[in-house]
Design a protein around this motif. Sequence first.
Motif, mmCIF file in Angstrom:
data_model
loop_
_atom_site.group_PDB
_atom_site.id
_atom_site.type_symbol
_atom_site.label_atom_id
_atom_site.label_comp_id
_atom_site.label_asym_id
_atom_site.label_seq_id
_atom_site.Cartn_x
_atom_site.Cartn_y
_atom_site.Cartn_z
ATOM 1 N N GLY A 1 -19.640 24.342 5.956
ATOM 2 C CA GLY A 1 -20.849 25.055 5.519
ATOM 3 C C GLY A 1 -21.737 24.248 4.588
ATOM 4 N N LEU B 1 -24.777 23.184 6.382
ATOM 5 C CA LEU B 1 -25.516 24.215 7.118
ATOM 6 C C LEU B 1 -26.682 24.782 6.301
ATOM 7 C CD1 LEU B 1 -25.625 25.999 9.670
ATOM 8 C CD2 LEU B 1 -24.147 27.612 8.463
ATOM 9 N N HIS B 2 -27.824 24.875 6.936
ATOM 10 C CA HIS B 2 -29.005 25.489 6.312
ATOM 11 C C HIS B 2 -29.543 26.530 7.281
ATOM 12 C CE1 HIS B 2 -28.878 21.930 3.670
ATOM 13 N NE2 HIS B 2 -28.556 21.300 4.790
ATOM 14 N N ARG B 3 -30.130 27.554 6.757
ATOM 15 C CA ARG B 3 -30.687 28.595 7.651
ATOM 16 C C ARG B 3 -32.183 28.708 7.436
ATOM 17 N NH1 ARG B 3 -26.593 30.990 10.296
ATOM 18 N NH2 ARG B 3 -24.610 31.053 9.182
ATOM 19 N N ASN B 4 -32.892 28.677 8.543
ATOM 20 C CA ASN B 4 -34.353 28.812 8.566
ATOM 21 C C ASN B 4 -35.066 27.646 7.881
ATOM 22 O OD1 ASN B 4 -34.243 31.248 10.012
ATOM 23 N ND2 ASN B 4 -33.825 32.350 8.109
#
Length: 184
Positions: free
Chosen positions: A176, A179-182
């Motif tokens: 994680g 991991l990046h979101r948007n």
Amino acid sequence: MDFCEAIEKRRSVRKFLSPASQEQLNRILNAGTKAPSEMNTQQWEFVVVDDPELIEKISEIKYMVNRDMKPRWEDVPPEKEKIAQMQKDSFPNASLVLVFYPRNRFNKAAGWACIQNMLLAAASEGLGSRIATIWGRGEKEVARLLKVPKGFELVAAISIGMPAYTPGPKPLRPVGTWLHRNVF
Ligand SMILES: Cc1cc2nc3c(=O)[nH]c(=O)nc-3n(C[C@H](O)[C@H](O)[C@H](O)COP(=O)(O)O)c2cc1C
């Protein structure tokens, strides 16, 4: 072997007991040809080197590259020397495949896709593999040795064979953290 198992099992090994069999090598090369490429141009070229004299010469070139092309009589820091020697020692008793790709704006990306396919295919055969990158003057020397036509770039040399040891556990970034979101 199940695909996910091959992903888990693939590790770089730097000492080999024996090369891949011809049948194994054929399957591994075939896996390389299934890789994605820009507009499906498949511009990779593979050179399988099985002449022990040529393998020895390429291993010496890799050794020199890792010593920054300093001649043998010139000392380099002990850690650098150790790494260079380890690089050289990972060529014997293994099959050797060199992957070439035209020098173009795709910057060897398809060559690497192809290499990853071959490494996973090797893992699924129960074999170990090792990437050797060779650059600068070393790359020119390899090109001369193998009579590579002008305009082709060496992506990497891959050694494949029965591993002489089991690699220790590999440190991985905690799940994680990548991991990046948007947004990044
Ligand atoms: C672009 C690239 C270049 C590499 N060059 C070398 C190399 O010249 N010599 C070598 O022994 N390993 C090389 N490796 C292998 C890495 O050291 C290895 O993949 C990494 O330490 C992770 O270990 P693993 O392959 O066992 O998962 C290279 C890997 C990549 C992706």
